[in-house]
Scaffold this motif. Structure first.
Motif, mmCIF file in Angstrom:
data_model
loop_
_atom_site.group_PDB
_atom_site.id
_atom_site.type_symbol
_atom_site.label_atom_id
_atom_site.label_comp_id
_atom_site.label_asym_id
_atom_site.label_seq_id
_atom_site.Cartn_x
_atom_site.Cartn_y
_atom_site.Cartn_z
ATOM 1 N N ILE A 1 12.579 60.541 97.787
ATOM 2 C CA ILE A 1 13.751 61.273 97.294
ATOM 3 C C ILE A 1 14.425 62.065 98.409
ATOM 4 O O ILE A 1 15.638 61.959 98.638
ATOM 5 C CB ILE A 1 13.335 62.222 96.144
ATOM 6 C CG1 ILE A 1 12.875 61.403 94.932
ATOM 7 C CG2 ILE A 1 14.477 63.170 95.776
ATOM 8 C CD1 ILE A 1 12.141 62.217 93.873
ATOM 9 N N ALA B 1 14.633 62.454 89.321
ATOM 10 C CA ALA B 1 15.151 62.550 90.691
ATOM 11 C C ALA B 1 16.656 62.812 90.642
ATOM 12 O O ALA B 1 17.370 62.200 89.848
ATOM 13 C CB ALA B 1 14.863 61.269 91.452
ATOM 14 N N ASN C 1 20.544 62.653 91.262
ATOM 15 C CA ASN C 1 21.595 61.727 91.714
ATOM 16 C C ASN C 1 21.074 60.349 92.107
ATOM 17 O O ASN C 1 21.505 59.773 93.100
ATOM 18 C CB ASN C 1 22.364 62.339 92.889
ATOM 19 C CG ASN C 1 22.976 63.670 92.521
ATOM 20 O OD1 ASN C 1 23.532 63.834 91.439
ATOM 21 N ND2 ASN C 1 22.848 64.642 93.411
ATOM 22 N N ASP D 1 14.407 61.929 101.625
ATOM 23 C CA ASP D 1 15.024 61.203 102.737
ATOM 24 C C ASP D 1 16.418 60.691 102.404
ATOM 25 O O ASP D 1 17.163 60.299 103.302
ATOM 26 C CB ASP D 1 14.130 60.039 103.178
ATOM 27 C CG ASP D 1 12.925 60.504 103.984
ATOM 28 O OD1 ASP D 1 12.887 61.692 104.381
ATOM 29 O OD2 ASP D 1 12.015 59.688 104.212
ATOM 30 N N LYS D 2 16.777 60.698 101.119
ATOM 31 C CA LYS D 2 18.108 60.245 100.726
ATOM 32 C C LYS D 2 19.082 61.405 100.475
ATOM 33 O O LYS D 2 20.254 61.172 100.188
ATOM 34 C CB LYS D 2 18.020 59.412 99.446
ATOM 35 C CG LYS D 2 17.254 58.126 99.620
ATOM 36 C CD LYS D 2 17.376 57.284 98.356
ATOM 37 C CE LYS D 2 16.379 56.163 98.407
ATOM 38 N NZ LYS D 2 15.341 56.301 97.414
ATOM 39 N N ILE D 3 18.610 62.616 100.554
ATOM 40 C CA ILE D 3 19.447 63.786 100.279
ATOM 41 C C ILE D 3 19.794 64.454 101.607
ATOM 42 O O ILE D 3 18.908 64.967 102.299
ATOM 43 C CB ILE D 3 18.719 64.768 99.333
ATOM 44 C CG1 ILE D 3 18.426 64.072 97.997
ATOM 45 C CG2 ILE D 3 19.536 66.037 99.133
ATOM 46 C CD1 ILE D 3 17.579 64.890 97.044
ATOM 47 N N ALA E 1 18.281 59.430 93.404
ATOM 48 C CA ALA E 1 17.610 59.406 94.707
ATOM 49 C C ALA E 1 16.277 58.669 94.687
ATOM 50 O O ALA E 1 15.668 58.461 95.727
ATOM 51 C CB ALA E 1 17.408 60.826 95.224
ATOM 52 N N LEU E 2 15.810 58.270 93.504
ATOM 53 C CA LEU E 2 14.597 57.460 93.397
ATOM 54 C C LEU E 2 14.937 56.249 92.541
ATOM 55 O O LEU E 2 15.372 56.386 91.395
ATOM 56 C CB LEU E 2 13.469 58.268 92.751
ATOM 57 C CG LEU E 2 12.124 57.562 92.569
ATOM 58 C CD1 LEU E 2 11.497 57.266 93.935
ATOM 59 C CD2 LEU E 2 11.177 58.412 91.721
ATOM 60 N N THR E 3 14.759 55.059 93.092
ATOM 61 C CA THR E 3 15.073 53.852 92.334
ATOM 62 C C THR E 3 13.869 53.434 91.493
ATOM 63 O O THR E 3 12.728 53.827 91.771
ATOM 64 C CB THR E 3 15.438 52.693 93.272
ATOM 65 O OG1 THR E 3 14.266 52.301 94.009
ATOM 66 C CG2 THR E 3 16.558 53.077 94.217
ATOM 67 N N LYS F 1 17.105 66.043 104.683
ATOM 68 C CA LYS F 1 16.664 65.081 105.702
ATOM 69 C C LYS F 1 16.033 65.755 106.917
ATOM 70 O O LYS F 1 15.138 65.200 107.543
ATOM 71 C CB LYS F 1 17.833 64.204 106.148
ATOM 72 C CG LYS F 1 18.133 63.080 105.188
ATOM 73 C CD LYS F 1 19.181 62.153 105.772
ATOM 74 C CE LYS F 1 19.451 61.004 104.815
ATOM 75 N NZ LYS F 1 20.451 60.073 105.348
#
Length: 201
Positions: free
Chosen positions: A19, A123, A125, A21-23, A127-129, A27
């Motif tokens: 999660i 998660a 927005n 690493d995508k925000i 941020a976790l698929t 980061k």
């Protein structure tokens, strides 16, 4: 430690990294401090009682144990700031109304732990698929986590009830522990004010 509880800790760490690493705001966090906080966040679920106080919340016990561990064992530099990042990440991991306003390491730790309880919808927005979630759970399965987690919280309500009144742990006591009575904040505060009014009149 019970396998299901250990797996929860590892999943929380992996979810947190997936999660955070995508925000963009998360980061540049201290990745080592985030990792340590995530991996040590439930030290207070220790059944040997070596890491547990008689009266502190489990989050505080865990934060204190992690800080003590780092002071003794850390090979790299852990100054007061880094120690505090780890302490705050653990102490606040079950208090999102505060944790989400703290440093990136605290926020990232919270997101990972929250994802292990709420899945992909927990998660922010997207941020976790679902693919990421399934991949982590396949490698680190849930086992009997729900029941084992319930037993940990009920155990805290039985053995340290005073540490559960002002936090989410008390909800398990009210629902599952026979004879558990939660002291409510309103009763404490209004009782104190009534006593002061009597003393002052």
């Amino acid at each position: 430690m019970i396998d299901s509880l250990y797996n929860h800790i590892v999943r929380s760490w992996l979810f947190g990294f997936a999660i955070a690493d995508k925000i963009p705001a998360l980061k540049d966090r201290d990745r080592e401090a985030h990792s340590i906080a995530a991996l040590l966040h439930d030290l207070a679920w220790d059944h040997t009682n070596e890491l547990i106080s008689k009266d502190d919340r489990f989050e505080v016990d865990g934060a204190n144990a992690a800080r003590n561990f780092l002071k003794k064992e850390a090979s790299g530099p852990y100054d007061k700031h880094r120690l505090q990042l780890v302490w705050d990440s653990i102490a606040l991991h079950a208090t999102p109304s505060i944790a989400l306003h703290k440093e990136p390491e605290v926020v990232a730790t919270f997101f990972g732990i929250a994802a292990d309880f709420s899945g992909v919808p927990g998660a922010p927005n997207g941020a976790l698929t679902q693919e990421e979630y399934d991949s982590i759970v396949n490698e680190v399965p849930r086992l009997s986590f729900k029941d084992d987690f319930r037993e940990v919280f009920c155990g805290l309500c039985r053995t340290k009830p005073q540490s559960t009144y002002d936090n989410l742990v008390g909800d398990w006591g009210e629902k599952y522990v026979e004879g558990y009575t939660r002291m409510r904040s309103i009763d404490i505060l209004e009782g104190g004010l009534e006593m002061l009014e009597r003393d002052e009149s």
